[in-house]
Enzyme design. Structure first.
Site, PDB file in Angstrom:
ATOM      1  N   HIS A 151      12.545  15.427 -81.736  1.00 40.81           N
ATOM      2  CA  HIS A 151      11.476  15.761 -82.676  1.00 40.81           C
ATOM      3  C   HIS A 151      11.335  17.274 -82.861  1.00 40.81           C
ATOM      4  O   HIS A 151      10.953  17.728 -83.944  1.00 40.81           O
ATOM      5  CB  HIS A 151      10.134  15.180 -82.199  1.00 40.81           C
ATOM      6  CG  HIS A 151       9.958  13.734 -82.544  1.00 40.81           C
ATOM      7  ND1 HIS A 151      10.371  12.717 -81.724  1.00 40.81           N
ATOM      8  CD2 HIS A 151       9.419  13.129 -83.639  1.00 40.81           C
ATOM      9  CE1 HIS A 151      10.092  11.546 -82.281  1.00 40.81           C
ATOM     10  NE2 HIS A 151       9.514  11.768 -83.442  1.00 40.81           N
ATOM     11  N   ASN A 176       8.390   3.451 -86.073  1.00 39.21           N
ATOM     12  CA  ASN A 176       9.670   4.157 -86.152  1.00 39.21           C
ATOM     13  C   ASN A 176      10.754   3.327 -85.466  1.00 39.21           C
ATOM     14  O   ASN A 176      11.441   3.786 -84.533  1.00 39.21           O
ATOM     15  CB  ASN A 176       9.561   5.553 -85.533  1.00 39.21           C
ATOM     16  CG  ASN A 176      10.541   6.529 -86.147  1.00 39.21           C
ATOM     17  OD1 ASN A 176      11.420   6.146 -86.915  1.00 39.21           O
ATOM     18  ND2 ASN A 176      10.406   7.806 -85.810  1.00 39.21           N
TER      19      ASN A 176
END
Length: 463
Positions: free
Chosen positions: A349, A318
């Protein structure tokens, strides 16, 4: 999932068309902005239905802040509003839908838009509200000197190439792409006359796109064959725990973690290919003279699978989110930048407890790994055999540490997470704490990092 794949495949075709028929030589910047925005809005509505209103509400709220807020506070207000709105949407998932994954889960695009809003706000603050000597070399390069127009803002946040799966990119890079300066700027960094060229070459992304599409195909096959056959939940099955020795459980943990990766490889590589197909993502020329199209790449699979440190693993997984965290948090945190960055990552998140188990564990393991590396690595560099042995051991420990850390991220809830950590005796937590007690590290203060950044900037200026 079907809508996601359909939209991304359609976006891939639209990207090729966009690069050929709406290239900067055939269409104005305004037309390119408008097309990218309208198609992005269409994709959002098609995929998420009325839930897509959340994306548009946040975008317009943030545009109002960007135009009305004072420059000294623009990044703070933008950050609080964007992260606050995202968090409220995350809360609705856990308390209203009871851990359910919505058929129309709009949180992914909202997370990408939040990254872009906060990135642009920080870079606008750097460009207008701070002096050049206060900035790092990277902050100077990416600083935005004027507020964007509404069309530019909407295009940057909602363009069809990144609305569904990202990645987040820098505003100046995106505007250069729309205006046709993106590739040219990178090519000017190379002395082409020394290489025997009479004029600048014209790099084509076709080869990079085909290569990435092959990776997505392999990832899709692995997802369909492995992921569903090796569920993470099996590692806390009572029968499995009763009959399986500790080392075998660790081995199976590695297997199920590997099986969970292909869906991320698929989604991120396909998103990268979409941007490349539109002509966006050129990053320059490597040492061998090969054109690189990895400016927006979200992962480096080889470096992930061969990582010999926790830091190396994180830096190649990521990638664009890691870059965002560095630019909006780590580089700006007054103290404890590592801890604050992990906490922001968890909050971004969502609010599932498993995320916080993962990122708090990640803080501990990162600090312990840094202490071991700083205190021990130099002893193994004196000979090739020692270095190879060190790399093998650190690879194995890194892979197991990552598996141990990310298991709660998949499990989400508290009960299975605690059950898992009990089954493996909290060994990584205990070892990390012992390392930090024996080999303590001092957090790097903001003043020290700023002095280092200033030294780097002065060095660049002197050259």
């Amino acid at each position: 999932q079907i809508n996601f794949v359909a939209c991304q495949l359609f976006a891939l075709l639209a990207a090729f068309w966009f690069r050929i028929y709406l290239s900067p030589s055939h269409a104005s910047s305004a037309v390119r902005h408008a097309f990218a925005t309208l198609f992005g809005i269409y994709f959002a509505v098609f995929c998420f239905g009325w839930y897509s209103i959340h994306l548009f509400v946040l975008v317009m709220m943030s545009y109002g802040i960007m135009n009305m807020a004072s420059i000294p506070n623009i990044h703070r207000y933008s950050f609080v509003v964007a992260m606050g709105y995202l968090t409220l949407c995350h809360i609705s998932r856990i308390y209203i839908f009871h851990y359910g994954i919505l058929t129309t889960d709009f949180s992914g695009p909202l997370m990408i838009i939040t990254q872009k809003i906060t990135t642009l706000a920080c870079q606008l603050h750097d460009g207008i509200g701070r002096q050049a000597e206060e900035l790092t070399a990277e902050q100077n390069r990416l600083a935005v000197k004027s507020r964007p127009s509404l069309l530019e803002y909407l295009s940057y946040l909602l363009n069809f190439m990144s609305i569904i799966a990202g990645p987040c990119s820098n505003y100046k890079d995106y505007i250069a792409f729309i205006e046709g300066r993106h590739v040219h700027m990178k090519l000017l960094e190379v002395n082409w006359k020394q290489k025997g060229y009479d004029r600048l070459p014209d790099p084509s992304p076709t080869g990079a796109v085909m290569y990435k599409l092959c990776i997505t195909l392999v990832s899709l096959i692995l997802f369909l064959t492995l992921t569903k056959n090796f569920p993470m939940a099996y590692i806390i099955d009572n029968e499995f725990l009763d009959k399986t020795p500790f080392l075998s459980r660790l081995g199976y943990l590695y297997v199920v973690t590997q099986a969970a990766k292909p869906k991320y490889y698929f989604a991120w590589t396909l998103a990268d290919a979409v941007n490349n197909a539109a002509g966006y993502g050129f990053s320059g020329v490597d040492e061998r003279g090969t054109f690189r199209w990895d400016l927006l790449s979200n992962l480096n699979i080889w470096n992930i699978e061969t990582a010999t440190s926790f830091k190396m693993y994180i830096e190649n997984w990521n990638i664009q989110t890691a870059a965002w965290l560095k630019r909006v948090c780590y580089d700006r945190a007054p103290w404890y930048p590592t801890a604050l960055t992990f906490i922001l990552s968890a909050l971004w998140h969502g609010i599932y407890p498993g995320y916080y188990f993962t990122f708090l564990t990640g803080i501990l393991i990162t600090l312990a790994a840094r202490a071991i590396r700083n205190n021990c690595r130099h002893y193994f560099l004196s000979s090739v055999p020692l270095k190879i042995a060190y790399d093998i051991v650190t690879w194995a420990v890194t892979q197991l540490a990552v598996c141990y850390t990310v298991a709660p991220f998949v499990m989400l809830a508290v009960e299975p997470t605690i059950k898992f950590y009990k089954s493996v005796y909290f060994h990584m937590h205990i070892l990390s704490i012992l390392v930090l007690l024996l080999l303590p590290i001092r957090p790097q203060t903001h003043s020290v990092r700023r002095a280092q950044n200033q030294a780097m900037l002065n060095s660049i200026k002197s050259k």
